[in-house]
Scaffold this motif. Structure first.
Motif, PDB file in Angstrom:
ATOM      1  N   ASN A 165      -6.498   6.589   3.654  1.00 62.42           N
ATOM      2  CA  ASN A 165      -6.896   7.743   2.857  1.00 62.42           C
ATOM      3  C   ASN A 165      -7.923   7.260   1.845  1.00 62.42           C
ATOM      4  O   ASN A 165      -8.543   6.215   2.047  1.00 62.42           O
ATOM      5  N   ARG A 166      -8.072   7.987   0.775  1.00 65.53           N
ATOM      6  CA  ARG A 166      -8.999   7.601  -0.295  1.00 65.53           C
ATOM      7  C   ARG A 166      -8.268   7.518  -1.625  1.00 65.53           C
ATOM      8  O   ARG A 166      -8.809   7.876  -2.669  1.00 65.53           O
ATOM      9  N   LEU A 167      -7.024   7.094  -1.575  1.00 61.00           N
ATOM     10  CA  LEU A 167      -6.209   6.998  -2.782  1.00 61.00           C
ATOM     11  C   LEU A 167      -6.738   5.879  -3.661  1.00 61.00           C
ATOM     12  O   LEU A 167      -7.146   4.832  -3.167  1.00 61.00           O
ATOM     13  N   ASN A 168      -6.713   6.107  -4.964  1.00 58.90           N
ATOM     14  CA  ASN A 168      -7.240   5.097  -5.875  1.00 58.90           C
ATOM     15  C   ASN A 168      -6.291   4.898  -7.043  1.00 58.90           C
ATOM     16  O   ASN A 168      -5.226   5.453  -7.098  1.00 58.90           O
ATOM     17  N   TRP A 169      -6.723   4.120  -7.943  1.00 55.64           N
ATOM     18  CA  TRP A 169      -6.037   3.716  -9.154  1.00 55.64           C
ATOM     19  C   TRP A 169      -5.053   2.624  -8.836  1.00 55.64           C
ATOM     20  O   TRP A 169      -5.429   1.599  -8.307  1.00 55.64           O
ATOM     21  N   SER A 170      -3.767   2.797  -9.072  1.00 54.12           N
ATOM     22  CA  SER A 170      -2.851   1.679  -8.904  1.00 54.12           C
ATOM     23  C   SER A 170      -1.594   2.099  -8.145  1.00 54.12           C
ATOM     24  O   SER A 170      -1.325   3.284  -7.963  1.00 54.12           O
ATOM     25  N   ILE A 171      -0.841   1.105  -7.743  1.00 55.27           N
ATOM     26  CA  ILE A 171       0.453   1.344  -7.106  1.00 55.27           C
ATOM     27  C   ILE A 171       1.427   1.684  -8.228  1.00 55.27           C
ATOM     28  O   ILE A 171       1.564   0.921  -9.178  1.00 55.27           O
ATOM     29  N   PRO A 172       2.114   2.819  -8.140  1.00 58.92           N
ATOM     30  CA  PRO A 172       2.986   3.205  -9.256  1.00 58.92           C
ATOM     31  C   PRO A 172       4.160   2.245  -9.447  1.00 58.92           C
ATOM     32  O   PRO A 172       4.769   1.799  -8.483  1.00 58.92           O
ATOM     33  N   LYS A 173       4.456   1.955 -10.699  1.00 64.25           N
ATOM     34  CA  LYS A 173       5.589   1.090 -11.017  1.00 64.25           C
ATOM     35  C   LYS A 173       6.902   1.770 -10.665  1.00 64.25           C
ATOM     36  O   LYS A 173       7.915   1.100 -10.478  1.00 64.25           O
ATOM     37  N   SER A 174       6.882   3.088 -10.550  1.00 65.01           N
ATOM     38  CA  SER A 174       8.103   3.817 -10.186  1.00 65.01           C
ATOM     39  C   SER A 174       8.553   3.487  -8.774  1.00 65.01           C
ATOM     40  O   SER A 174       9.657   3.847  -8.372  1.00 65.01           O
ATOM     41  N   SER A 175       7.725   2.769  -8.022  1.00 65.53           N
ATOM     42  CA  SER A 175       8.107   2.367  -6.666  1.00 65.53           C
ATOM     43  C   SER A 175       9.347   1.485  -6.682  1.00 65.53           C
ATOM     44  O   SER A 175      10.037   1.368  -5.676  1.00 65.53           O
ATOM     45  N   SER A 176       9.668   0.900  -7.816  1.00 62.35           N
ATOM     46  CA  SER A 176      10.853   0.044  -7.906  1.00 62.35           C
ATOM     47  C   SER A 176      12.141   0.837  -7.709  1.00 62.35           C
ATOM     48  O   SER A 176      13.197   0.264  -7.480  1.00 62.35           O
ATOM     49  N   GLN A 177      12.068   2.166  -7.775  1.00 58.98           N
ATOM     50  CA  GLN A 177      13.248   3.008  -7.590  1.00 58.98           C
ATOM     51  C   GLN A 177      13.605   3.195  -6.119  1.00 58.98           C
ATOM     52  O   GLN A 177      14.667   3.724  -5.799  1.00 58.98           O
ATOM     53  N   TRP A 178      12.741   2.766  -5.213  1.00 61.51           N
ATOM     54  CA  TRP A 178      12.979   2.951  -3.783  1.00 61.51           C
ATOM     55  C   TRP A 178      13.920   1.873  -3.266  1.00 61.51           C
ATOM     56  O   TRP A 178      13.496   0.878  -2.711  1.00 61.51           O
ATOM     57  N   GLU A 179      15.195   2.098  -3.425  1.00 56.65           N
ATOM     58  CA  GLU A 179      16.183   1.100  -3.018  1.00 56.65           C
ATOM     59  C   GLU A 179      16.323   0.991  -1.508  1.00 56.65           C
ATOM     60  O   GLU A 179      16.775  -0.020  -1.007  1.00 56.65           O
ATOM     61  N   HIS A 180      15.968   2.046  -0.781  1.00 62.38           N
ATOM     62  CA  HIS A 180      16.219   2.088   0.656  1.00 62.38           C
ATOM     63  C   HIS A 180      14.963   1.906   1.500  1.00 62.38           C
ATOM     64  O   HIS A 180      15.066   1.827   2.720  1.00 62.38           O
ATOM     65  N   ILE A 181      13.813   1.843   0.876  1.00 63.11           N
ATOM     66  CA  ILE A 181      12.581   1.800   1.661  1.00 63.11           C
ATOM     67  C   ILE A 181      12.462   0.459   2.384  1.00 63.11           C
ATOM     68  O   ILE A 181      12.706  -0.592   1.810  1.00 63.11           O
ATOM     69  N   HIS A 182      12.151   0.540   3.659  1.00 60.47           N
ATOM     70  CA  HIS A 182      11.969  -0.690   4.421  1.00 60.47           C
ATOM     71  C   HIS A 182      10.556  -0.788   5.007  1.00 60.47           C
ATOM     72  O   HIS A 182      10.150  -1.848   5.442  1.00 60.47           O
ATOM     73  N   TYR A 183       9.802   0.313   4.986  1.00 62.87           N
ATOM     74  CA  TYR A 183       8.437   0.298   5.512  1.00 62.87           C
ATOM     75  C   TYR A 183       7.522   0.955   4.477  1.00 62.87           C
ATOM     76  O   TYR A 183       7.684   2.141   4.179  1.00 62.87           O
ATOM     77  N   LEU A 184       6.597   0.178   3.937  1.00 61.14           N
ATOM     78  CA  LEU A 184       5.661   0.687   2.931  1.00 61.14           C
ATOM     79  C   LEU A 184       4.252   0.292   3.345  1.00 61.14           C
ATOM     80  O   LEU A 184       3.914  -0.891   3.379  1.00 61.14           O
ATOM     81  N   ASN A 185       3.442   1.295   3.690  1.00 58.44           N
ATOM     82  CA  ASN A 185       2.069   1.038   4.115  1.00 58.44           C
ATOM     83  C   ASN A 185       1.120   1.846   3.237  1.00 58.44           C
ATOM     84  O   ASN A 185       1.091   3.070   3.310  1.00 58.44           O
ATOM     85  N   LEU A 186       0.388   1.141   2.399  1.00 61.43           N
ATOM     86  CA  LEU A 186      -0.619   1.750   1.523  1.00 61.43           C
ATOM     87  C   LEU A 186      -1.996   1.188   1.847  1.00 61.43           C
ATOM     88  O   LEU A 186      -2.913   1.250   1.034  1.00 61.43           O
ATOM     89  N   SER A 187      -2.169   0.664   3.040  1.00 53.04           N
ATOM     90  CA  SER A 187      -3.413   0.004   3.422  1.00 53.04           C
ATOM     91  C   SER A 187      -4.569   0.988   3.572  1.00 53.04           C
ATOM     92  O   SER A 187      -4.371   2.192   3.693  1.00 53.04           O
ATOM     93  N   ASN A 188      -5.762   0.432   3.571  1.00 50.37           N
ATOM     94  CA  ASN A 188      -6.987   1.202   3.789  1.00 50.37           C
ATOM     95  C   ASN A 188      -7.152   2.355   2.812  1.00 50.37           C
ATOM     96  O   ASN A 188      -7.353   3.507   3.206  1.00 50.37           O
ATOM     97  N   ASN A 189      -7.045   2.034   1.559  1.00 47.67           N
ATOM     98  CA  ASN A 189      -7.297   2.976   0.479  1.00 47.67           C
ATOM     99  C   ASN A 189      -8.240   2.306  -0.511  1.00 47.67           C
ATOM    100  O   ASN A 189      -8.912   1.338  -0.161  1.00 47.67           O
ATOM    101  N   MET A 190      -8.273   2.794  -1.710  1.00 51.67           N
ATOM    102  CA  MET A 190      -9.095   2.184  -2.754  1.00 51.67           C
ATOM    103  C   MET A 190      -8.233   1.837  -3.959  1.00 51.67           C
ATOM    104  O   MET A 190      -8.650   1.980  -5.101  1.00 51.67           O
ATOM    105  N   LEU A 191      -6.998   1.406  -3.693  1.00 49.44           N
ATOM    106  CA  LEU A 191      -6.087   1.046  -4.767  1.00 49.44           C
ATOM    107  C   LEU A 191      -6.620  -0.192  -5.466  1.00 49.44           C
ATOM    108  O   LEU A 191      -7.045  -1.149  -4.814  1.00 49.44           O
ATOM    109  N   ASN A 192      -6.602  -0.159  -6.788  1.00 53.11           N
ATOM    110  CA  ASN A 192      -7.108  -1.299  -7.544  1.00 53.11           C
ATOM    111  C   ASN A 192      -6.069  -1.730  -8.558  1.00 53.11           C
ATOM    112  O   ASN A 192      -4.933  -1.338  -8.484  1.00 53.11           O
ATOM    113  N   GLU A 193      -6.461  -2.502  -9.477  1.00 50.92           N
ATOM    114  CA  GLU A 193      -5.587  -3.145 -10.454  1.00 50.92           C
ATOM    115  C   GLU A 193      -4.752  -4.196  -9.752  1.00 50.92           C
ATOM    116  O   GLU A 193      -5.209  -4.824  -8.806  1.00 50.92           O
TER     117      GLU A 193
END
Length: 174
Positions: free
Chosen positions: A76-104
């Motif tokens: 996608n064209r998502l930008n800025w940063s990966i949210p710190k609230s992601s730490s609340q995902w206790e059950h997530i086993h697959y996280l794909n944020l590739s091919n964006n414009m995430l920085n920081e």
């Protein structure tokens, strides 16, 4: 609803579907931002918005989807940063944020997502060093941080380097 050539924005009303467990809108032509109302989807297990034209930030409210097991926002064209609230995902086993414009930087809170088996943050604009908290991801089978702007050294405590894990750190400044 994947592969439908759908256009336009994602209706925020999807957030009212609090019992919805799986939503796949991938491989369409959706534009605009991810509605913050998605944070109300308390039963969401799988959310895929991959391969669209979504822009803006990843809403902090998505961190409220504590039951998430799969999150794919890649290409996608998502930008800025990966949210710190992601730490609340206790059950997530697959996280794909590739091919964006995430920085920081990669947030150190990522180490709290201990069920992760796949973490793909490749092809972004991430900077700074790899956080040592990544070593906490004991279930990780695939880690792709390639094609970013990460610099520094690979953490000494990077005990994740064990046999059987697929790691790609190429095209950085490590």
């Amino acid at each position: 609803m994947a592969y439908n050539n759908s256009t336009g924005g994602i209706p925020p009303q999807f957030g009212n579907s609090t019992q919805l467990q799986r939503l796949d809108l991938s491989f369409n032509h959706l534009t605009g931002e991810i509605p913050k109302e998605f944070g109300k989807m308390n039963s969401m297990l799988k959310l895929s918005l991959a391969d669209n034209h979504l822009s803006g930030i990843i809403p902090l409210e998505i961190g409220s989807c504590e039951l998430l097991e799969v999150l794919d926002l890649s290409t996608n064209r998502l930008n800025w940063s990966i949210p710190k609230s992601s730490s609340q995902w206790e059950h997530i086993h697959y996280l794909n944020l590739s091919n964006n414009m995430l920085n920081e930087k990669i947030p150190s809170e990522i180490g709290k997502v201990v069920q992760l088996t796949v973490l793909d943050l490749s092809h972004n604009l991430l900077t700074i060093a790899i956080p040592s908290e990544v070593q906490s991801l004991k279930n990780l089978q695939k880690l792709n941080l390639s094609h970013n702007r990460l610099y520094g050294s690979i953490p000494n405590t990077f005990t994740i380097l064990r046999s059987g894990i697929d790691i790609n750190l190429s095209f950085n400044e490590l």
